[in-house]
Each structure stands twice: as C-alpha cells, then as structure tokens.
Design an enzyme around this catalytic site. Structure first.
Site, PDB file in Angstrom:
ATOM      1  N   ALA A   1       0.849  -1.143   0.017  1.00 31.54           N
ATOM      2  CA  ALA A   1       0.000   0.025  -0.078  1.00 31.54           C
ATOM      3  C   ALA A   1       0.839   1.205  -0.053  1.00 31.54           C
ATOM      4  O   ALA A   1       0.419   2.410  -0.320  1.00 31.54           O
ATOM      5  CB  ALA A   1      -0.902   0.092   1.174  1.00 31.54           C
TER       6      ALA A   1
ATOM      7  N   GLU B   1       1.991  -2.908   4.147  1.00 34.70           N
ATOM      8  CA  GLU B   1       3.070  -2.517   3.697  1.00 34.70           C
ATOM      9  C   GLU B   1       4.426  -3.008   4.220  1.00 34.70           C
ATOM     10  O   GLU B   1       4.251  -3.068   5.625  1.00 34.70           O
ATOM     11  CB  GLU B   1       3.000  -0.696   3.485  1.00 34.70           C
ATOM     12  CG  GLU B   1       4.450  -0.065   3.300  1.00 34.70           C
ATOM     13  CD  GLU B   1       4.896  -0.637   1.876  1.00 34.70           C
ATOM     14  OE1 GLU B   1       4.183  -0.485   1.025  1.00 34.70           O
ATOM     15  OE2 GLU B   1       6.293  -0.581   2.012  1.00 34.70           O
TER      16      GLU B   1
ATOM     17  N   CYS C   1       3.119  -0.133 -12.311  1.00 35.62           N
ATOM     18  CA  CYS C   1       3.478   1.068 -13.248  1.00 35.62           C
ATOM     19  C   CYS C   1       4.459   0.913 -14.018  1.00 35.62           C
ATOM     20  O   CYS C   1       5.488   1.216 -13.993  1.00 35.62           O
ATOM     21  CB  CYS C   1       3.687   2.047 -12.090  1.00 35.62           C
ATOM     22  SG  CYS C   1       3.876   3.513 -12.981  1.00 35.62           S
TER      23      CYS C   1
ATOM     24  N   PRO D   1       2.868   4.563  -0.752  1.00 34.67           N
ATOM     25  CA  PRO D   1       2.831   5.192   0.271  1.00 34.67           C
ATOM     26  C   PRO D   1       1.255   5.699   0.515  1.00 34.67           C
ATOM     27  O   PRO D   1       0.879   6.474   1.201  1.00 34.67           O
ATOM     28  CB  PRO D   1       3.379   6.674  -0.195  1.00 34.67           C
ATOM     29  CG  PRO D   1       3.427   6.740  -1.831  1.00 34.67           C
ATOM     30  CD  PRO D   1       3.389   5.291  -2.063  1.00 34.67           C
ATOM     31  N   GLY D   2       0.315   4.937  -0.194  1.00 32.71           N
ATOM     32  CA  GLY D   2      -1.037   4.940   0.124  1.00 32.71           C
ATOM     33  C   GLY D   2      -2.032   5.582  -0.694  1.00 32.71           C
ATOM     34  O   GLY D   2      -3.334   6.055  -0.188  1.00 32.71           O
ATOM     35  N   GLY D   3      -1.552   6.148  -1.834  1.00 36.61           N
ATOM     36  CA  GLY D   3      -2.376   6.807  -2.908  1.00 36.61           C
ATOM     37  C   GLY D   3      -3.642   5.899  -3.174  1.00 36.61           C
ATOM     38  O   GLY D   3      -4.896   6.525  -2.899  1.00 36.61           O
ATOM     39  N   LYS D   4      -3.476   4.875  -3.751  1.00 35.70           N
ATOM     40  CA  LYS D   4      -4.465   3.948  -3.907  1.00 35.70           C
ATOM     41  C   LYS D   4      -5.289   3.497  -2.472  1.00 35.70           C
ATOM     42  O   LYS D   4      -6.617   3.314  -2.693  1.00 35.70           O
ATOM     43  CB  LYS D   4      -4.165   2.814  -4.948  1.00 35.70           C
ATOM     44  CG  LYS D   4      -3.575   3.220  -6.062  1.00 35.70           C
ATOM     45  CD  LYS D   4      -3.279   1.984  -6.881  1.00 35.70           C
ATOM     46  CE  LYS D   4      -2.436   2.129  -8.333  1.00 35.70           C
ATOM     47  NZ  LYS D   4      -0.919   2.805  -7.689  1.00 35.70           N
TER      48      LYS D   4
HETATM   49  C1  LIG Z   1       4.070   0.392  -6.403  1.00 33.29           C
HETATM   50  S1  LIG Z   1       4.353   0.607  -4.804  1.00 33.29           S
HETATM   51  C2  LIG Z   1       2.663   0.965  -4.240  1.00 33.29           C
HETATM   52  C3  LIG Z   1       1.875   2.104  -4.429  1.00 33.29           C
HETATM   53  C4  LIG Z   1       0.835   2.383  -3.661  1.00 33.29           C
HETATM   54  N1  LIG Z   1      -0.240   1.354  -3.983  1.00 33.29           N
HETATM   55  C5  LIG Z   1       0.287   3.694  -4.052  1.00 33.29           C
HETATM   56  O1  LIG Z   1      -0.753   3.768  -4.775  1.00 33.29           O
HETATM   57  O2  LIG Z   1       0.609   4.685  -3.448  1.00 33.29           O
HETATM   58  C6  LIG Z   1       4.742  -0.712  -4.177  1.00 33.29           C
HETATM   59  C7  LIG Z   1       5.135  -0.754  -2.752  1.00 33.29           C
HETATM   60  O3  LIG Z   1       5.117  -2.185  -2.256  1.00 33.29           O
HETATM   61  C8  LIG Z   1       6.073  -2.349  -1.247  1.00 33.29           C
HETATM   62  N2  LIG Z   1       6.877  -3.847  -0.904  1.00 33.29           N
HETATM   63  C9  LIG Z   1       7.978  -3.900  -1.387  1.00 33.29           C
HETATM   64  N3  LIG Z   1       8.181  -5.184  -1.196  1.00 33.29           N
HETATM   65  C10 LIG Z   1       6.944  -5.707  -0.371  1.00 33.29           C
HETATM   66  C11 LIG Z   1       6.394  -6.877   0.208  1.00 33.29           C
HETATM   67  N4  LIG Z   1       7.418  -7.914   0.373  1.00 33.29           N
HETATM   68  N5  LIG Z   1       5.274  -6.818   1.020  1.00 33.29           N
HETATM   69  C12 LIG Z   1       4.486  -5.678   1.109  1.00 33.29           C
HETATM   70  N6  LIG Z   1       4.798  -4.669   0.412  1.00 33.29           N
HETATM   71  C13 LIG Z   1       6.059  -4.600  -0.265  1.00 33.29           C
HETATM   72  C14 LIG Z   1       7.183  -1.089  -1.424  1.00 33.29           C
HETATM   73  O4  LIG Z   1       7.812  -0.621  -0.115  1.00 33.29           O
HETATM   74  C15 LIG Z   1       6.249  -0.181  -2.051  1.00 33.29           C
HETATM   75  O5  LIG Z   1       5.673   0.881  -1.156  1.00 33.29           O
END
Ligand SMILES: C[S@@+](CC[C@H](N)C(=O)[O-])C[C@H]1O[C@@H](n2cnc3c(N)ncnc32)[C@H](O)[C@@H]1O
Length: 540
Positions: free
Chosen positions: A316, A340, A457, A318-321
C-alpha cells in the site's frame, strides 16, 4: 499548458513580470544595482564571477543526483528553499534541472561532438555545467548569449576560471546549430531506428527496445514508440482526486483546476503550489495520477457475487490507492486492510488514510508474502475479524485485493527525470519472483469469488503479461474482462476506439459471465496517464 512554457513544457524567458530578473523580451535585466554587470557573450573573461541563483540550484540538483544518488524531486525543493528563490525563479530552476536530467542522453551525444576528449574523461562538474548550458540553448528559449553568459558565470563560480573558458568554447560550438541540425548530424549515418530514437528522445537503448516490445505485446502499433518516448519527456500534469464522500473538488476548481477528462472525481491542476489548497492540505483531495485512480476504481467497481465487506491493499505504501479504495469502501460499508512492508512507508499510508473514519481501516506493517499468517494474528476491524473466524484457519477472507506490485517503474519515467539513467535491465528481472509471490499470497487470502487486481506501473511484458501467465498457470484464478471493468468507471466514451486500453490474452478463455479475458495497459501518449498495467483475477 501555460503560455509561459514552450513545447517541451519549459518556460519561455519572454514574459518578465514587474519583479522579474528578465524583461519582457526575455533578456536578463541589468544587475548593476546588485553590484554585478552583465557583459556581452563575446567577452568571456569579463563575465560575471558568481553563479546565477536559479542556475546554481539546477547545478546543485544535478550534482546531488550524481554524487549522492538523490531523487531530483526531493532534493530540488530543499535546494530552492536554501537559495530562497522566488516563485518565478523556482519555476525556471525546476525546468532547467528536470529538462536537463531528462534530456541528458541527447545533450551528451551533442556534447561528445563538441568536446576534444571523451565524456567519461571530462570532469563531472564541467559536464553538468555543459549539459545545463546545452538545455538552455537547445531545449529552452533562453537567448544564446544569456545561456552562454550565465553558464560560464556558473562554471566560474562553482568550478573555476580555467574550466569556465572551456565551458564557453564548448557551448559556443553547441549554439552554432539548431536542435534539428544537431539531430540530423547525429543520426545521419544510423540505420538502427532504436539507436536513433534513443538519441532523439533521450532514453537508454534498452528502454526504447523494451517499450517497443511492450507496445506490440499490449496490442498497439510499434510505430507509436516515438510518441511514447516524447510523452515521457513532458512534465506530467498534476491530477487531483477528491476522496469520494470525504472531499470535493470545489476549492480546486475555484482555483483554476479543470475537470478531469478520464474519470469522475478528478481534476487537472497546473497553477502552482498545491499546498495553498486547504482541501489538499487536509488530505481530502489528493494529487494522484489519473491512471492510479482508474485502476483503484476499477477494482472497487468490478461486479462480485456474495459478501463485499473486506478489502485488502497488499503493497500500500505510500497510500495513494489505499486512500481512494478506503474512501470507496466506506461508502459501501466495507473495510480496508492496508499492508506495507517498509515501516516508514506504512507510516505514510496511515497519514494518507487519516481523513477516513478510524473504524474503516487498519494499517499493517509486514511482508505481503506472509499476509496469510499475519492477518490471523492481527488486530483487524470487527467485520474482517468476524470473517477470519468464519473462514477459520484458512484465512481466505478478502473480497477485493489490490496487488500494486513493486516494479521497475518504467511506466512513470516522466515523474522522475533521472530515473531512466539509473535503472538497469536487471532491475526488471530482480523483481519478478517477488511480484509472483505477492500475487500468489494475495490469492491465498481471497475468498472464492473474490477479485485480485494485479497492477504495475510498468508496461514491460516480463512484469505484466508473463507474471499474469504464471499466475494463471497456478489454476486458482481466472482472468476477467479487465478492459470492461476499467471502461465502466471511466467517463463515457473516452476509452473507446484508438484509446481502448484492453488486450485479449492469447490462449486464455473468458471466465463464466465475461465477454472476454482482457488486461489493460494505459499509456502516457494515449491516455495522459502513467503507463499502468492491470489484470483483474477472480478466485475460483
Ligand atoms: C508500487 S508501490 C505501491 C504504491 C501504492 N499502491 C500507492 O498507490 O501509493 C509498491 C510498494 O510495495 C512495497 N513492497 C515491497 N516489497 C513488499 C513486500 N514484500 N510486501 C509488501 N509490500 C512490499 C514497497 O515498499 C512499495 O511501497
């Protein structure tokens, strides 16, 4: 785009306001009153010895990106504050730093023809000064004499008198040809289109190649590649979302935002500092790419049978979605678990969810691959807790699950000007096992009939379609008509015809009740969004 910015989104230095350091013709104002003189570009030895503050800011950002692996979007605001730039100069410094970083590949190709030694053997500080000068001359409408004079002043101030003479000589050679003439010269003998586009549109060769494959894999015409690369070189518009039932766009629209064209509840804001909007400061209206809005709404909107009270965002931060899904969940009397793995990013998720009622969400910090074990121990909201009991040891409690997987981020290069030069082909391969395991973990906590969204993305086929095929091989989920789900939450008619983002996946049969089995790929040059991929999967 404002009149004060040129085709590439850069400011024309021809609209001087009362307090501007540039006059209405775009010339730097005389600064005698500041104890300095501007001299003709033809007298380098007599030029200013101090760096112009807005160019100095851009230079310091370039150096921080090179030497400290800094992110330009984080270091730029700090550097602007340090040098106390006013709004106008801050805008100039931003365009100079971001434009130079984005178009570094093009400028390096030009500079290598103007230097008498290889780029790698050129002092990195001198090289950065030269890149900044080249961008002013070829990418911004700064008059040549001002670009030369100011860049030589910058070099003199931060590097020394000797190097500034060399900077002057090299930039003079750069200024002898227009951008088009340089491109003709650099590409005249190239037979390889990928190399040509790499120079013309300033992307590493491996990324141009990956994008061309991605266009073909997602059902588009590979010749669109030039438009895609050009769109990556534009500054993205700021999209806003009003959290449904919590925020509204009234204040933004009163302050020159315009309604978004792709999805309801969105707007486009291009009038300066977002922080001046109270609705944004309070978190009820958020800056969020409209592609992210679409995929979050599509997951929330896709039809499911049976219970619909427990939603999960597995990655999640930084939490946008999560904020948008959480607000939609509140409207539907459902609750959201936002997970997260990185603690500091989980804190950002908590902050993003602050405008929601406390009882509507839980933030968990943990490895998404262990979500099944972790939710059994977690202190979850009451209805999700009840569902856990109902499902006993299995833990497959969720009705809707978002896997916005960690990925190469190749779909958001326009947001991080330096990113294309930092990324390596291996970055894609490194994340593939994690993407697959996170999706499998998500499926393991989804109830039969519930839906998982796999989102990246990035349009790279390895982290989009190949992961999907591996997931489908597991036999636990079926691919839904993702394009239909996305169209149903978009404004009517906008995702039709050439803008249809759907691709049928060869060899995959439509699930029961579905017209087709499709994925969705959004593109900056078609939809004005980040290049976001989505596949909606129903658990059997
Ligand atoms: C693409 S970003 C998510 C963006 C978010 N959904 C938003 O809209 O703000 C992917 C996220 O996955 C987290 N991440 C990486 N490995 C992970 C894991 N094993 N379990 C959970 N989260 C993980 C990263 O720290 C990052 O914050």
């Amino acid at each position: 785009m404002s009149d004060n910015f040129n085709r590439r989104g850069q400011r024309n230095e021809n609209s001087g306001g009362r307090n501007s350091r540039r006059n209405a013709q775009g010339r730097e104002r005389n600064r005698k009153s500041q104890g300095r003189r501007d001299f003709s570009a033809s007298v380098p030895s007599a030029r200013r010895r101090v760096a112009d503050p807005d160019r100095l800011v851009a230079f310091e950002v370039m150096q921080a990106v090179d030497n400290q692996d800094s992110y330009a979007n984080l270091v730029l605001p700090q550097t602007i504050r340090k040098h106390r730039l006013d709004r106008r100069d801050a805008a100039f410094a931003t365009e100079l730093a971001y434009g130079t970083l984005r178009e570094r590949g093009t400028y390096d190709a030009i500079l290598s023809r103007c230097l008498d030694r290889p780029l790698e053997k050129t002092d990195p500080k001198i090289l950065n000064a030269l890149r900044l000068g080249a961008h002013q001359i070829l990418g911004m409408r700064v008059p040549n004499h001002a670009a030369l004079n100011q860049t030589v002043g910058l070099a003199r101030g931060v590097i020394g008198a000797g190097p500034s003479t060399m900077v002057n000589a090299v930039l003079r050679r750069v200024s002898e040809k227009s951008r088009e003439e340089w491109m003709d010269e650099l590409t005249a003998d190239l037979t390889d289109d990928i190399k040509r586009m790499s120079i013309e549109e300033s992307h590493p060769v491996w990324i141009v190649r990956a994008f061309r494959q991605a266009l073909a894999a997602h059902g588009r015409v590979p010749t669109e590649i030039q438009d895609l690369l050009a769109a990556d070189n534009e500054s993205p518009s700021v999209h806003l979302v009003a959290l449904p039932g919590i925020g509204d766009l009234g204040e933004a629209l009163d302050n020159d935002a315009v309604p978004g064209q792709l999805v309801e509840g969105s707007a486009v804001y291009s009038h300066g500092d977002l922080g001046r909007l109270e609705s944004v400061r309070s978190g009820r209206v958020r800056a969020q790419d409209v592609g992210s809005q679409l995929v979050a709404r599509a997951l929330a909107g896709v039809g499911i049978e049976g219970s619909d009270q427990a939603w999960l965002d597995l990655c999640a931060g930084p939490g946008g979605k999560a904020a948008l899904m959480g607000a939609l969940a509140v409207e539907r009397n459902a609750e959201l678990v936002a997970n997260e793995s990185a603690k500091h990013r989980a804190d950002l998720v908590s902050h993003a969810l602050e405008p929601l009622p406390k009882s509507a969400f839980t933030v968990m910090t943990g490895d998404g691959r262990k979500i099944r074990e972790n939710i059994m121990d977690a202190d979850l909201p009451e209805n999700i807790g009840l569902a856990v009991e109902a499902f006993g040891e299995d833990g497959d409690v969720f009705d809707r699950v978002m896997v916005d997987a960690p990925c190469s981020g190749l779909g958001a290069l326009r947001r991080r000007p330096e990113a294309r030069w930092r990324k390596k082909p291996g970055d894609v391969a490194d994340l593939l096992p994690l993407q697959l395991e996170l999706t499998q973990a998500a499926i393991s906590v989804t109830r039969p009939g519930g839906v998982v969204a796999y989102v990246t993305c990035s349009p790279h086929p390895a982290e989009t379609q190949n992961i999907l095929l591996d997931v489908l091989d597991g036999g636990e989920v079926e691919l839904l008509d993702t394009a239909a789900a996305v169209r149903s939450v978009a404004l009517p008619g906008v995702l039709e015809g050439d803008a249809d983002p759907g691709t049928a996946v060869p060899g995959v049969e439509p699930a029961e009740g579905q017209e087709a089995a499709t994925t969705v790929q959004l593109w900056p040059h078609v939809h004005g969004t980040d290049a976001m991929f989505m596949a909606l999967l129903r658990k059997k």
